[in-house]
Write an enzyme that holds these catalytic residues in place. Sequence first.
Site, PDB file in Angstrom:
ATOM      1  CG  ASP A  13      -1.795  -1.230   1.297  1.00 26.36           C
ATOM      2  OD1 ASP A  13      -2.313  -1.659   0.258  1.00 26.36           O
ATOM      3  OD2 ASP A  13      -1.897  -1.809   2.403  1.00 26.36           O
ATOM      4  CE  LYS A  16       3.574  -2.478  -4.320  1.00 25.98           C
ATOM      5  NZ  LYS A  16       2.540  -2.488  -3.314  1.00 25.98           N
ATOM      6  N   GLY A  40      -4.706  -4.373  -4.312  1.00 18.73           N
ATOM      7  CA  GLY A  40      -5.813  -3.521  -4.768  1.00 18.73           C
ATOM      8  C   GLY A  40      -5.300  -2.180  -5.224  1.00 18.73           C
ATOM      9  CG  HIS A  41      -3.245  -1.204  -8.085  1.00 17.60           C
ATOM     10  ND1 HIS A  41      -2.345  -0.902  -7.112  1.00 17.60           N
ATOM     11  CD2 HIS A  41      -2.669  -2.161  -8.839  1.00 17.60           C
ATOM     12  CE1 HIS A  41      -1.272  -1.639  -7.265  1.00 17.60           C
ATOM     13  NE2 HIS A  41      -1.444  -2.423  -8.300  1.00 17.60           N
ATOM     14  CD  GLN A 221       0.423  -8.841  -2.128  1.00  8.71           C
ATOM     15  OE1 GLN A 221       1.122  -9.507  -2.859  1.00  8.71           O
ATOM     16  NE2 GLN A 221      -0.822  -8.556  -2.409  1.00  8.71           N
TER      17      GLN A 221
HETATM   18  P1  IMP Z   1      -2.895 -12.770   2.252  1.00  5.12           P
HETATM   19  O1  IMP Z   1      -1.941 -12.266   1.223  1.00  5.12           O
HETATM   20  O2  IMP Z   1      -4.332 -12.461   1.953  1.00  5.12           O
HETATM   21  O3  IMP Z   1      -2.674 -14.230   2.582  1.00  5.12           O
HETATM   22  O4  IMP Z   1      -2.575 -11.980   3.630  1.00  5.12           O
HETATM   23  C1  IMP Z   1      -1.348 -12.141   4.320  1.00  5.12           C
HETATM   24  C2  IMP Z   1      -0.886 -10.818   4.924  1.00  5.12           C
HETATM   25  O5  IMP Z   1      -0.523  -9.931   3.867  1.00  5.12           O
HETATM   26  C3  IMP Z   1      -1.953 -10.082   5.747  1.00  5.12           C
HETATM   27  O6  IMP Z   1      -1.313  -9.385   6.796  1.00  5.12           O
HETATM   28  C4  IMP Z   1      -2.544  -9.095   4.744  1.00  5.12           C
HETATM   29  O7  IMP Z   1      -3.119  -7.967   5.378  1.00  5.12           O
HETATM   30  C5  IMP Z   1      -1.283  -8.713   3.993  1.00  5.12           C
HETATM   31  N1  IMP Z   1      -1.562  -8.246   2.626  1.00  5.12           N
HETATM   32  C6  IMP Z   1      -1.865  -8.973   1.541  1.00  5.12           C
HETATM   33  N2  IMP Z   1      -2.031  -8.194   0.462  1.00  5.12           N
HETATM   34  C7  IMP Z   1      -1.799  -6.933   0.869  1.00  5.12           C
HETATM   35  C8  IMP Z   1      -1.781  -5.668   0.193  1.00  5.12           C
HETATM   36  O8  IMP Z   1      -1.995  -5.540  -1.031  1.00  5.12           O
HETATM   37  N3  IMP Z   1      -1.495  -4.598   0.980  1.00  5.12           N
HETATM   38  C9  IMP Z   1      -1.214  -4.689   2.293  1.00  5.12           C
HETATM   39  N4  IMP Z   1      -1.216  -5.835   2.963  1.00  5.12           N
HETATM   40  C10 IMP Z   1      -1.499  -6.957   2.250  1.00  5.12           C
END
Ligand code: IMP
Length: 426
Positions: A13, A16, A40-41, A221
């Site tokens: 976040d 990007k 998410g964008h 991420q």
């Molecule tokens: P998962 O990727 O849904 O398995 O989540 C694993 C961890 O990564 C959690 O702490 C989520 O909040 C974090 N996470 C996954 N995708 C994002 C993102 O795009 N932005 C911020 N945190 C993310």
Amino acid sequence: MAGVIIVGAQWGDEGKGKVVDIYTDEADLVVRYAGGPNAGHTLVVGSEKVVVRLVPSGILRRDALCLLGQGTVVDPKVLVGELDTLDAKGLSPRDRMRVAERAHVILSYHILVDGLREATTSAIGTTKRGVGPCYEDKAARRGIRLRDFRNRADLAARVTKALAAWAPTIVALGGEVPTVESVVEDAWAAGQNLLPLLADTAALTERALRDGKRVLFEGAQGTLLDVDHGTYPYVTSSSAIAGGACTGVGIGPSRIDAVVGLAKAYCTRVGGGPFPTELEGEVADRIRKVGAEFGSVTGRPRRVGWVDLPALRYAVRLNGLDSIALTKLDVLAGLQTIRACVAYDTPSGRTREFPVDELESATPVFSDFPGFSQDVSSAKSLEELPKEALDFVRFVEAEVECPLSIVSIGPGRDQTIVLAHPLRDA
Ligand code: IMP
């Protein structure tokens, strides 16, 4: 040849979408290399906002081809939904989008397991999109790939095997094991819809690079969520760091010309896990509100903290960053004091390194800076920033020993101070 990676240098976040959008002006190809619908964008299409989770942000530029590499995990229904939405807005995304035929597929039981686990005491705060269980299947060599949607009987046979492996877990978590037919039926139409877009995206990318095209590798991420190098086990399940672009797309490291890391002028984190510079109270609420720090996928309020320079140095090292795009400086305007974590006190002494496995017992050491009250969002150069803001920015740059290529001072495209343009300059 120009291959440039954009990678998150914090916990995701970092903004990007905006930076990729600016660089995409010069890109022929935009390739996502890891993650899935957990990212998410927010895209601004005309006067409307559209949140996309899988489609690369480059889709807004009518002449860039957008790829999802095989290191990504694809939920066919989510992707088709996004393509339909963009189609309805007149963007014809299918003409400019290709998806790795070997990308793994998120099916209903992945989402089921992710949700069931998050309801237990071992929850880590995932996005519950099935991303982790899908990568588990890939590593366990029982995953379903998009190419498997070419033959329904073959797909059903693969799903049968995978479901048999998941059934004991689903039952132990109190869930109901779905039938093979219901899983296949749920994703079949979307899978068929995507078949015309399937391609060997690794070969396409290599060809483009050899033809002198400019390729932007879009990370998802951030470094501290990387499965190998992040704050394990509070991480995502893929290689979010720059190295992940090579494995996730299927190109050699020699094809990369530059790596740009994205970092906010403060820090946020979503979900569980250590966050030593975390803030609570009035300042946190203010940053969250001004910075609109709410998850674009889940809507969850993001945890907010001061910038963590040992963590940023860690990101510079792990990603081999050539430069940093510092975002959301404007959000700090109006704060009386701005803080930056410069070191950590750990049981074994003070360190400037990021103590990734000892964060619970580490105490951040802060340097304080006077805040700035002026609105910075119309500055056209660093020199136009208030002295306090510039001092802070220069301090960050010197501490992490990595030059800045962008300082972003607002959500708009024109609210960006571009100091270097790696795609143009490569
Ligand atoms: P998962 O990727 O849904 O398995 O989540 C694993 C961890 O990564 C959690 O702490 C989520 O909040 C974090 N996470 C996954 N995708 C994002 C993102 O795009 N932005 C911020 N945190 C993310």
